[in-house]
Write an enzyme that holds these catalytic residues in place. Structure first.
Site, PDB file in Angstrom:
ATOM      1  N   CYS A   1       0.830  -1.206   0.000  1.00 29.74           N
ATOM      2  CA  CYS A   1       0.000   0.000   0.000  1.00 29.74           C
ATOM      3  C   CYS A   1       0.862   1.253   0.000  1.00 29.74           C
ATOM      4  CB  CYS A   1      -0.944   0.007   1.196  1.00 29.74           C
ATOM      5  SG  CYS A   1      -0.102   0.009   2.804  1.00 29.74           S
ATOM      6  N   HIS A  35      -1.505   1.380   7.483  1.00 34.90           N
ATOM      7  CA  HIS A  35      -1.969   1.382   6.090  1.00 34.90           C
ATOM      8  C   HIS A  35      -1.759   2.762   5.484  1.00 34.90           C
ATOM      9  CE1 HIS A  35      -4.255   0.224   2.577  1.00 34.90           C
ATOM     10  NE2 HIS A  35      -5.068   1.251   2.741  1.00 34.90           N
TER      11      HIS A  35
END
EC number: 3.4.19.12
Length: 526
Positions: free
Chosen positions: A60, A307
């Site tokens: 990510c 994230h």
């Protein structure tokens, strides 16, 4: 991650204010900037958002970084021009060619719901299938693309300097100045930068952190400065300013500890429009406005977990949240409320599209402290009736307005004459009630007698209807890789293998087989 800025130790011969070497160094900086300014650095046409990127496992961070680069207006236009790939001698392993293919496929040859897999050339040297720092990957990618440019330049021009479109777009110059507190002699050194790291441990806003960066540092005691004019170590002050502003400003909020990786999770406000002029070493001329176009966000407790996602402004002026494969609309209010890690600004002077350009009146409103006072005065002036003469108003103001004023008495006379003529024409001389006559006379005067000539710097802004805030998606865990892609594309087009053709032929009988269950196509950029 804390980024340390190191500067060459000042030469004592440069401590004199009139040292010729100082001016020569500055001239070289300006000359290099002039040479680099030949590239076109703006959106040539309004582009929509790019497609989502596949998460191949803890990737990510690189997806968010690549999305920010893809939606950088000057870089995107340079990539879409195919300038580098047309002259590159080794495109099969060139990172800049791989980035060019990614941007071209994402912005020009993808459809809504498509998903791309970043090229192995872009990710293999950095990604080890574990969480990494997105800012480190950004700097690594920019430097590798810069080196790819230099290889082509050195082959065509062996004597060319270490300049490239990458440094032309993202590069700026620091000026570090040391000043002797006794003789006031100065020594200046210049260093290039691609980003500006900010200490946010005590700052509430980006502007405050920028001011803290430029605070004077005292050099005394063992750290005293050797002054060439005084011929001994003397107390001095050291200041750091932006000497030449970059076209694209990348601001990094230092949230992670360099030793433990722990995150400083505090709210730091940042503006949609930023004036960099107050932070320059020589703040001359008008404002130097920048517009926010991308925000890279980290959601988590450490640099090794959590994230990454980003919010980007597409070429047509709308904001989108790019979260791996998911591309969703968002508004600027939600963007400004994110807990940002890296901010991307672009100089307004380098944008051509009206959808991205901030109108001149908006620039003044944001950047000029006196604009609000001027605006309030204009509002009071507009509230005055055009039928009443303001005898106390200065003559120069009346000349500027250039309004043909008509008193209320003259309005009544015009009203009666108009109605009398109308009555004679239709054989009826009956006048309308006085209240209605006042209203119609005012309408006639506004339409025919009153002429409003706006000043040269006046701007009329038509505000669009406000829309409801788009819902914000809560950050998810790492997305799993997509499987069973129905159609595989490369940057050169479909993969024409016998197996894929046979599989495709079997699927054609089914409706809508060109998409998977999520309504997404997987595009492979090689």
């Amino acid at each position: 991650m804390v980024v340390a800025l190191s500067f060459p130790e000042a030469d004592p011969a440069l401590s004199s204010p009139d040292a010729p070497e100082l001016h020569q160094d500055e001239a070289q900086v300006v000359e290099e900037l002039t040479v680099n300014g030949k590239h076109s650095l703006s959106w040539e046409s309004p582009q929509g958002p790019g497609c989502g990127l596949q998460n191949t496992g803890n990737s990510c961070y690189l997806n968010a970084a690549l999305q920010c680069l893809t939606h950088t207006p000057p870089l995107a236009d340079y990539m879409l021009s195919q300038e580098h790939s047309q002259t590159c001698c080794s495109p099969e392993g060139c990172k800049l060619c791989a980035m060019e293919a990614l941007v071209t496929q994402s912005l020009l040859h993808s459809h809504s719901g498509d998903v791309m897999k970043p090229s192995h050339i872009l990710t293999s040297a950095f990604h080890k299938h574990q969480q990494e720092d997105a800012h480190e990957f950004l700097m690594f990618t920019l430097e590798t693309m810069h080196e790819s440019c230099l290889q082509v330049h050195r082959q065509s021009k062996p004597t060319s300097e270490d300049s490239s479109p990458i440094h032309d777009i993202f590069g700026g110059w620091w000026r570090s100045q040391i000043k002797c507190l006794l003789c006031q002699g100065t020594s200046d050194t210049y260093d290039r930068f691609l980003d500006i790291p900010l200490d946010i441990s005590s700052a509430q806003s980006v502007k405050q952190a920028l001011w803290d960066t430029e605070k004077s540092e005292e050099l005394c005691g063992d750290n005293a400065y050797y002054c060439g004019k005084c011929r001994q170590k003397m107390p001095a002050s050291k200041t750091l300013h932006v000497h030449i502003a970059p076209k694209v400003l990348m601001v990094v909020l230092n949230r992670f500890s360099a030793f433990t990786g722990n995150k400083l999770d505090r709210k730091v406000s940042y503006p949609e429009f930023l004036d960099l002029k107050p932070y320059l070493s020589e703040p001359t001329g008008g404002p130097l406005p920048y517009a926010l176009y991308a925000v890279l966000v980290h959601d988590g407790a450490t640099s090794h977990s959590g994230h990454y996602f980003c919010c980007v402004k597409a070429g047509h002026g709308k904001w989108y949240k790019m979260d791996d494969t998911k591309v969703t609309r968002c508004d600027v209010t939600s963007v400004l409320n994110e807990n940002a890690y890296v901010l991307f600004y672009v100089q307004q002077a380098n944008l051509k599209q009206v959808s991205i350009d901030m109108p001149e009146g908006r620039i003044n409103e944001v950047l000029d402290p006196e604009y609000q006072l001027k605006k309030s005065r204009r509002k009071k002036h507009k509230k005055k009736s055009p039928f009443t003469e303001d005898l106390g108003e200065p003559c120069e103001n009346r000349d500027k307005r250039a309004i043909k004023e008509t008193s209320l008495g003259k309005g009544k006379v015009l009203q009666e004459v108009n109605h009398k003529k109308a009555g004679q024409k239709h054989g009826n001389t009956k006048l309308m009630p006085q209240k209605q006559n006042h209203q119609k006379a005012g309408q006639n005067l506004r339409n025919t007698e009153v002429e409003l000539d706006l000043p040269a710097d006046a701007i009329v802004i038509h505000q669009p209807r406000s829309t409801a805030n788009w819902g914000r998606d809560s950050p998810d865990k790492e997305n799993q890789p997509l499987h069973n892609a129905d159609r595989l594309l490369t940057s050169q087009g479909p993969v024409n293998t016998w197996q894929l053709c046979r599989q495709e032929g079997r699927r054609r009988s089914k409706k809508g087989q060109n998409k998977n269950k999520q309504g997404q196509r997987l595009l492979l950029v090689c």
